[in-house]
Structure formats: C-alpha cells, structure tokens
Design a protein around this motif. Sequence first.
Motif, PDB file in Angstrom:
ATOM      1  N   HIS A  45       0.845  -1.156  -0.004  1.00 33.62           N
ATOM      2  CA  HIS A  45      -0.016   0.022  -0.104  1.00 33.62           C
ATOM      3  C   HIS A  45       0.747   1.239   0.082  1.00 33.62           C
ATOM      4  CE1 HIS A  45      -3.239  -2.575   1.181  1.00 33.62           C
ATOM      5  NE2 HIS A  45      -3.919  -1.882   0.488  1.00 33.62           N
ATOM      6  N   HIS A  46       2.004   1.304   0.388  1.00 30.47           N
ATOM      7  CA  HIS A  46       2.673   2.389   0.601  1.00 30.47           C
ATOM      8  C   HIS A  46       4.499   2.198  -0.014  1.00 30.47           C
ATOM      9  CE1 HIS A  46      -0.184   3.696   3.265  1.00 30.47           C
ATOM     10  NE2 HIS A  46      -0.083   2.826   4.157  1.00 30.47           N
ATOM     11  N   ARG A  49       6.863   5.010  -0.329  1.00 30.11           N
ATOM     12  CA  ARG A  49       7.458   5.850   0.743  1.00 30.11           C
ATOM     13  C   ARG A  49       8.868   4.765   1.380  1.00 30.11           C
ATOM     14  NH1 ARG A  49       3.017   8.177   4.687  1.00 30.11           N
ATOM     15  NH2 ARG A  49       1.617   9.014   2.827  1.00 30.11           N
TER      16      ARG A  49
END
Length: 93
Positions: A45-46, A49
């Motif tokens: 999901h990230h 990052r």
Amino acid sequence: MIQKKTFRFAQAAVDYYFAGGMAHLKQVADPRTTVLITDENVFGHHEKRFKNWSTIVLQPGEAFKVQATVDSVVQQLIDMGADRKWTLVGIGG
C-alpha cells in the motif's frame, strides 16, 4: 510529531522513537544504516515511501510470527552488512 523514549540497560542506553508516519524518519535515522521492517500488506500500500531505504518485507499474519521468520530477518541483516550500530525500524499497520 516524534516522541523519544530512552531505556537504560546496565551500561547501555537505547533510544526508541514513536511517530504516526514516515514523514520525519530521516530526522532520526540515516538511510545508509537503517533497515525498515514491514509486511507485504503495508509495503504493497505504501511502496513509494520505502524507496531509498533498505527494507525487509515479511509475510503478514500470525502464522509467520515464528522463529523461522526471525532467522530469516537475521540472515537478511547479515547479508546487508548490518551491525549493532545500525537502526531497525518496524513499520506496521
């Protein structure tokens, strides 16, 4: 906002930092000597990052909270050249 808590053990002290996100991570950790540890769900999901950070991605769920997973993490850290001066950051959902 980052909160810092220092725990003292005999002759040594360890700093723990608590925060609600990754926005301030570079203020407390050097990407060259830091390993982020997360699971497939959070990473998926990230993923952006985690760019420019060494990352260990684990399988999610209680079934993988076993010694074999710990052994795998330790081996990956060895393979990365990590030592006791490196920083480990656990990132969970």
